[in-house]
Design an enzyme around this catalytic site. Structure first.
Site, short mmCIF file in Angstrom:
data_model
loop_
_atom_site.label_atom_id
_atom_site.label_comp_id
_atom_site.label_asym_id
_atom_site.label_seq_id
_atom_site.Cartn_x
_atom_site.Cartn_y
_atom_site.Cartn_z
N LYS A 198 0.82 -1.21 0.00
CA LYS A 198 0.00 0.00 0.00
C LYS A 198 0.85 1.26 0.00
O LYS A 198 0.36 2.34 -0.31
CB LYS A 198 -0.96 -0.01 1.18
C1 LIG Z 1 -4.66 -4.41 1.67
C2 LIG Z 1 -3.94 -5.72 1.67
C3 LIG Z 1 -4.31 -6.80 0.82
C4 LIG Z 1 -5.54 -6.74 -0.07
O1 LIG Z 1 -5.37 -5.89 -1.17
P1 LIG Z 1 -6.66 -5.42 -2.02
O2 LIG Z 1 -6.13 -4.47 -3.02
O3 LIG Z 1 -7.60 -4.80 -1.05
O4 LIG Z 1 -7.23 -6.65 -2.65
C5 LIG Z 1 -3.53 -7.94 0.82
N1 LIG Z 1 -2.47 -8.06 1.63
C6 LIG Z 1 -2.08 -7.06 2.47
C7 LIG Z 1 -0.91 -7.26 3.35
C8 LIG Z 1 -2.78 -5.85 2.51
O5 LIG Z 1 -2.40 -4.88 3.35
#
Ligand SMILES: *Cc1c(COP(=O)(O)O)cnc(C)c1O
Length: 427
Positions: free
Chosen positions: A107
């Site tokens: 993210k």
């Molecule tokens: C947010 C997150 C996901 C999921 O990603 P999406 O784009 O919401 O499908 C998977 N793994 C981790 C560690 C995350 O922080």
């Protein structure tokens, strides 16, 4: 580039408005009006380009002339100031490590890109904007870090007291500058409700915006690392399969965008925990959202994935067309732990629970001889320290990014009602 709302009743807007609004007034997600493939020559010669050049090529049509080329290049360079390695685990399986950024989760990429776009759009405005976010853990840290020091933008983060890990709490509460953490007596849904109420409350004097994962400036830059992975393995001349541990389905939807831009990808696998709304949809043909259930891969505990409507739009609402290149499987916590153990035993590699779910997806899909499968390792195992150490019976070294926040002092303002949030925002 113009963006339309997937609810189709709000007017089309430009990139800037879509970024500033987050969601369209009719509550629809924004979607680009055109998607033009990148020149085949560029992709065939991808070795000749740096990550920054590749990212610029991928994103430029979506930004258009709303950010000058030199500024956009600088935003990209700052966003991508860390590595995206593919680590080979088995003959035809690799881990695409997305955790080398400041908060050690993928993210970081979307949050850093969005923060800098918003900072650019707001740079000549006399009025500050306030980014208001509720977090159940990872999002808050990435957003807070991404916006740290960005001029003209204040960030207010709400998190549920006692419900995030120690590391996550430190990542949220030790930043100072333009970041304020509000520790809410309640659960994540209470934080989320307060944020939603604030957005609808016209007695709040500040300009509020969200840094939610549905924002196009968080969604689109996630395309970048699918290109970087391709660059690292295309010389093997294999067919590429990506397994993406999925919750809100933004990451995998960005991968499909990369494919639409011409990246040769054979198959996407959306790997989920027991929150199996999408695997069920593919089987039954009916979309039935349900309340989320808690698991050890908690960043994917989502019962109604917000970005799935974008995936449907990419395939013109045709489930059969979707199924040609998209599979989805769900796995239990027990299966996830067994996979973590097997990967550690066979490849001496430690995955976090989310990455392990991705690995399971590749196995279930059944890679052919000429396939190369990559699962996205979406977070560093240390972010899920207890579960990883217990499952594998190991002690994880704490990386520097984490060490540096653990020593800092927590600063958070405790609140327990919406009125307290409102008073804070109006003072
Ligand atoms: C947010 C997150 C996901 C999921 O990603 P999406 O784009 O919401 O499908 C998977 N793994 C981790 C560690 C995350 O922080």
């Amino acid at each position: 580039m113009k963006y339309y709302s997937l609810n189709h009743t709000s007017p089309k807007v430009n990139f800037k408005t879509a970024v500033v609004n987050g969601l369209a007034p009719d509550k629809g997600l924004y979607f680009p009006e055109n998607i033009t493939p990148i020149a085949k020559e560029f992709i065939d010669n991808i070795d000749n380009y740096s990550n920054e050049e590749i990212a610029y090529e991928a994103i430029k049509q979506f930004v258009g002339d709303e950010i000058p080329k030199a500024v956009l290049q600088e935003i990209i360079a700052e966003t991508l100031s860390f590595d995206f390695p593919v680590v080979n685990l088995e003959q035809n399986i690799g881990s695409l490590e997305l955790f080398h950024g400041p908060t050690m989760a993928f993210k970081d990429v979307g949050a850093r890109f969005m923060a800098r776009c918003l900072g650019y759009f707001n740079k000549n405005s006399t009025e500050e904007v306030t980014v208001l976010v509720a977090t159940s853990g990872d999002t808050g840290g990435a957003v807070a870090n991404g916006f740290l020091g960005v001029k003209g933008v204040e960030v207010v983060i709400l998190y549920p007291s006692g419900k995030v890990s120690d590391i996550q709490e430190k990542q949220l509460t030790t930043l100072d500058k333009n970041i304020t953490a509000l520790e809410v007596a309640g659960v994540f849904d209470d934080c989320q409700d307060m944020v939603k109420t604030a957005f609808l409350d016209n007695e709040i004097s500040r300009t509020l915006t969200s840094a939610n994962s549905i924002n196009i400036a968080r969604w689109l830059p996630q395309m970048f690392y699918f290109f970087f992975a391709y660059k690292q393995i295309h010389n093997q001349h294999k067919e590429i399969v990506f397994s993406v541990p999925s919750g809100n389905f933004g990451n995998i939807c960005a991968g499909i965008m990369a494919q639409k831009l011409g990246l040769p990808i054979k198959q996407f696998i959306a790997s989920t925990n027991i929150n199996d709304t999408i695997p069920n949809y593919l089987v039954k043909g009916k979309y039935e959202p349900k309340p989320s259930k808690a698991t050890i891969s908690n960043a994917m505990d989502v019962g109604n994935p917000s970005n799935f409507v974008r995936i449907q739009e990419l395939f013109n609402q045709d489930i059969n067309a979707l199924k040609q290149v998209f599979s989805s499987y769900s796995f239990t916590d027990n299966e996830t732990k067994e996979a973590m153990k097997a990967i550690y035993k066979n490849s001496n590699y430690i995955t976090d629970p989310h990455g392990a779910v991705g690995y399971l997806g590749l196995q279930k899909y059944g890679l052919k001889n000429n396939d190369f499968g990559m699962f996205l390792e979406t977070a560093h195992p240390v972010k899920f320290l207890d579960i990883v150490e217990q499952t594998l019976n190991v002690k994880l070294p704490i990386p520097n990014q984490i060490k540096s926040v653990l020593d800092k002092e927590k600063k958070a303002i405790k609140i327990s009602s919406y009125q307290e949030l409102k008073d804070f925002l109006n003072n």
